[in-house]
Design a protein around this motif. Structure first.
Motif, mmCIF file in Angstrom:
data_model
loop_
_atom_site.group_PDB
_atom_site.id
_atom_site.type_symbol
_atom_site.label_atom_id
_atom_site.label_comp_id
_atom_site.label_asym_id
_atom_site.label_seq_id
_atom_site.Cartn_x
_atom_site.Cartn_y
_atom_site.Cartn_z
ATOM 1 N N ILE A 173 0.728 -1.169 -0.025
ATOM 2 C CA ILE A 173 0.121 0.023 -0.106
ATOM 3 C C ILE A 173 1.056 1.336 0.096
ATOM 4 O O ILE A 173 0.649 2.147 -0.794
ATOM 5 C CB ILE A 173 -0.821 0.075 1.237
ATOM 6 C CG1 ILE A 173 -2.115 -1.141 1.065
ATOM 7 C CG2 ILE A 173 -1.507 1.177 1.505
ATOM 8 C CD1 ILE A 173 -2.918 -1.161 2.209
ATOM 9 N N GLU A 174 2.077 1.171 0.816
ATOM 10 C CA GLU A 174 2.741 2.421 0.945
ATOM 11 C C GLU A 174 3.533 2.610 -0.246
ATOM 12 O O GLU A 174 4.075 3.634 -0.392
ATOM 13 C CB GLU A 174 3.569 2.394 2.354
ATOM 14 C CG GLU A 174 2.444 2.792 3.494
ATOM 15 C CD GLU A 174 3.280 2.808 4.644
ATOM 16 O OE1 GLU A 174 4.387 3.149 4.857
ATOM 17 O OE2 GLU A 174 2.393 2.962 5.902
ATOM 18 N N TYR A 175 3.963 1.621 -1.217
ATOM 19 C CA TYR A 175 4.574 1.708 -2.416
ATOM 20 C C TYR A 175 3.713 2.562 -3.205
ATOM 21 O O TYR A 175 4.268 3.441 -3.986
ATOM 22 C CB TYR A 175 5.080 0.324 -2.697
ATOM 23 C CG TYR A 175 5.634 0.439 -4.229
ATOM 24 C CD1 TYR A 175 6.865 0.751 -4.480
ATOM 25 C CD2 TYR A 175 4.986 0.143 -5.220
ATOM 26 C CE1 TYR A 175 7.474 1.002 -5.525
ATOM 27 C CE2 TYR A 175 5.590 0.056 -6.551
ATOM 28 C CZ TYR A 175 6.715 0.620 -6.475
ATOM 29 O OH TYR A 175 7.294 0.754 -7.974
ATOM 30 N N TYR A 176 2.418 2.221 -3.342
ATOM 31 C CA TYR A 176 1.635 3.017 -4.300
ATOM 32 C C TYR A 176 1.107 4.392 -3.934
ATOM 33 O O TYR A 176 0.767 5.253 -4.567
ATOM 34 C CB TYR A 176 0.266 1.942 -4.577
ATOM 35 C CG TYR A 176 0.819 1.195 -5.700
ATOM 36 C CD1 TYR A 176 0.991 1.379 -7.155
ATOM 37 C CD2 TYR A 176 1.133 -0.311 -5.302
ATOM 38 C CE1 TYR A 176 1.483 0.264 -7.891
ATOM 39 C CE2 TYR A 176 1.532 -1.427 -6.030
ATOM 40 C CZ TYR A 176 1.604 -0.965 -7.436
ATOM 41 O OH TYR A 176 1.971 -2.003 -8.391
ATOM 42 N N VAL A 177 0.952 4.427 -2.681
ATOM 43 C CA VAL A 177 0.724 5.806 -2.009
ATOM 44 C C VAL A 177 1.908 6.507 -1.357
ATOM 45 O O VAL A 177 2.220 6.183 -0.184
ATOM 46 C CB VAL A 177 -0.335 5.599 -0.972
ATOM 47 C CG1 VAL A 177 -0.943 6.931 -0.457
ATOM 48 C CG2 VAL A 177 -1.355 4.776 -1.477
ATOM 49 N N ASP A 178 2.553 7.416 -2.129
ATOM 50 C CA ASP A 178 3.780 7.828 -1.816
ATOM 51 C C ASP A 178 3.642 8.729 -0.291
ATOM 52 O O ASP A 178 4.640 8.294 0.547
ATOM 53 C CB ASP A 178 4.353 8.831 -2.716
ATOM 54 C CG ASP A 178 4.530 8.077 -4.097
ATOM 55 O OD1 ASP A 178 5.062 7.181 -4.030
ATOM 56 O OD2 ASP A 178 4.525 8.739 -5.174
ATOM 57 N N ASP A 179 2.839 9.357 -0.194
ATOM 58 C CA ASP A 179 2.511 10.212 1.142
ATOM 59 C C ASP A 179 1.935 9.609 2.389
ATOM 60 O O ASP A 179 1.813 10.198 3.403
ATOM 61 C CB ASP A 179 1.654 11.347 0.952
ATOM 62 C CG ASP A 179 2.400 12.164 -0.476
ATOM 63 O OD1 ASP A 179 3.324 12.341 -0.325
ATOM 64 O OD2 ASP A 179 1.471 13.027 -1.102
ATOM 65 N N LEU A 180 1.703 8.216 2.098
ATOM 66 C CA LEU A 180 1.135 7.399 3.140
ATOM 67 C C LEU A 180 2.145 6.739 4.187
ATOM 68 O O LEU A 180 2.939 6.090 3.515
ATOM 69 C CB LEU A 180 0.128 6.348 2.651
ATOM 70 C CG LEU A 180 -0.630 5.671 3.810
ATOM 71 C CD1 LEU A 180 -1.615 6.793 4.416
ATOM 72 C CD2 LEU A 180 -1.685 4.594 3.153
ATOM 73 N N HIS A 181 2.278 6.971 5.168
ATOM 74 C CA HIS A 181 3.505 6.574 6.171
ATOM 75 C C HIS A 181 2.697 6.336 7.382
ATOM 76 O O HIS A 181 3.004 7.011 8.441
ATOM 77 C CB HIS A 181 4.554 7.481 6.388
ATOM 78 C CG HIS A 181 5.187 7.683 5.064
ATOM 79 N ND1 HIS A 181 5.944 6.801 4.460
ATOM 80 C CD2 HIS A 181 5.284 8.840 4.213
ATOM 81 C CE1 HIS A 181 6.463 7.361 3.264
ATOM 82 N NE2 HIS A 181 5.903 8.406 3.197
ATOM 83 N N LEU A 182 1.749 5.347 7.600
ATOM 84 C CA LEU A 182 1.066 4.770 8.758
ATOM 85 C C LEU A 182 1.843 3.982 9.763
ATOM 86 O O LEU A 182 2.919 3.322 9.214
ATOM 87 C CB LEU A 182 -0.190 4.250 8.527
ATOM 88 C CG LEU A 182 -1.228 5.142 7.642
ATOM 89 C CD1 LEU A 182 -2.396 4.512 7.412
ATOM 90 C CD2 LEU A 182 -1.613 6.514 8.497
#
Length: 460
Positions: A173-182
């Protein structure tokens, strides 16, 4: 092939009867005479759909070859290539021996108690209740202890599943959503919803499609993982042959977690009409465990060879997330583990509900069971939130639960079952089982300490 194995099982029936007769003579007065033939529990089993020898072999392999195999490269990171191979074989021999003595003890106690079959917990209870007078008072406690160990082992293993699923989805998920760092804990909490829905399914037959999907996903994911693992293998000189001693406890606890499938052994053996082929040489157990140990050693060795000190809690997490094939593996294996979760959940839940449901009023039974199921999911997710790192949580569960269930319990059960005349020349079985119990304690203490130390280093 199935017919041939069935014929072999039939041929071993008379031989097993003779073996049982000689074994049963270890205790006086435990044979029930039927004419001139001693009581044989195998002949008393009344099974509507008995499992064939080939089917039993498949079940044991399926139970032992789980997600734990993906953790073996990480185990080798804590042992080194040379020590990892030796240690894996050693743990495999000890675990196989413990399964052997559990099944043999169950057979002996079946003779004494004149029962066709016994569960793990019932074997513990009857081993004490049919033993010396001083042992009998411990029989109820022995049954409760084993049931508690089984439930704790199955439920804590679920927390390992939760962390694995969360880490796999997080990478993709975080590979495809660059700004997502949960935080990984957010992904773990999100899993509450799908896991709760899956665990509200009560009937095993409705879980069969999920099990079939899980098997297919694991097969495909494992095949692609092997491709990555054996690609451009680095030199063996780049890896440690023997890791520092302080990391060995994590190795042993991880291998015990990965390899131990003792909770499924008695149900499989009890489902066989003619289980004479289960033990012995080669035997179902020896064939399956030799296969398991070999595969675990190979995957651990070459997985660590490929990724070295960067090896993660599951080797699938090391696959390059930017490549589509690797993304497919991560998602498929995560879904496979998610679909396996309710099957693992089912075993512990059935044990608990069988003990408490008779105390619940009829009109509240559905409410109680649904509430209990959701509560256990919340607890397993909560434990995963507390320890959201795959390597240490595997080591912690292996050290605490599997060392007790897989090593300590079989050793004590054999001592109780064989106390009256069955401990061998010089009471060698007694001393052998004391050594196994001590090893279990060492694995428990050192593995727990090392896992907690690793957790503190990461999150302290």
């Amino acid at each position: 092939m199935g017919e041939k194995m069935e014929k072999n099982a039939e041929n071993t029936k008379s031989q097993s009867s003779l073996n049982f007769s000689s074994t049963a003579q270890l205790a006086d007065g435990v044979n029930k005479e039927k004419g001139s033939v001693a009581y044989n529990p195998f002949e008393e089993r009344n099974l509507e759909h008995p499992t064939s020898s080939f089917g039993a072999l498949a079940h044991i392999l399926k139970c032992s070859l789980g997600s734990g195999i993906l953790a073996m490269p990480n185990a080798f990171k804590n042992a080194g290539l040379a020590f990892g191979l030796v240690g894996t074989v050693l743990v495999g021999i000890i675990c196989t021996h413990c399964v052997h003595i559990l099944v043999k003890s169950s057979h002996l106690v079946c003779f004494k108690a004149q029962r066709p079959s016994l569960t793990f917990a019932e074997t513990a209870e009857m081993a004490f209740s049919t033993g010396p007078e001083s042992f009998k008072k411990w029989a109820p406690f022995a049954k409760k202890f084993v049931n508690t160990a089984l439930v704790a082992t199955y439920y804590t293993a679920l927390s390992v599943y939760v962390v694995f699923i969360a880490e796999s989805f997080e990478q993709v998920i975080e590979y495809y959503v660059d700004d997502l760092h949960l935080d990984i804990r957010v992904y773990i909490v999100i899993l509450l919803v799908p896991l709760s829905l899956l665990c509200l399914i009560r009937n095993l037959k409705y879980l069969v499609p999920f099990s079939m999907l899980a098997n297919c996903f694991i097969l495909v994911g494992f095949g692609i993982t092997l491709y990555y693992m054996f690609s451009e293998m680095p030199s063996i000189s780049d890896r440690d042959l023997v890791a520092p001693v302080h990391s060995w406890p994590l190795f042993f606890s991880t291998v015990i977690f990965a390899m131990e499938g003792i909770g499924a052994v008695m149900p499989v053996e009890n489902s066989m009409k003619n289980p004479g082929f289960f033990l012995g040489c080669p035997g179902i157990l020896n064939i399956s465990m030799t296969t398991v140990v070999t595969l675990y050693a190979v995957i651990g060795f070459f997985g660590y060879m490929q990724y070295g000190e960067e090896t993660k809690g599951s080797v699938t997490l090391n696959l390059p997330v930017e490549e589509v094939a690797a993304q497919v593996v991560k998602i498929l294996v995560a879904l496979a583990i998610m679909f396996t979760y309710p099957l693992q959940f089912y075993v512990g839940t059935e044990i608990v509900l069988s003990l408490v449901m008779h105390r619940i009023q009829k009109r509240y039974e559905n409410l109680f069971e649904n509430s209990y199921r959701i509560m256990i999911v919340i607890l397993t997710v909560g434990f995963a939130v507390a320890v959201p790192k795959l390597g240490p949580i595997i080591g912690l569960v292996g050290a605490i639960c599997f060392s007790i269930l897989g090593l300590f319990c079989p050793a004590i059960i054999e001592i109780a079952a064989c106390w009256d005349g069955g401990l061998g020349i010089g009471r060698w079985r007694l001393y052998k089982n004391i050594i196994i119990a001590i090893l279990s304690g060492l694995a428990l203490i050192s593995g727990t300490y090392s896992s907690i130390e690793d957790i503190i280093k990461t999150y302290g």
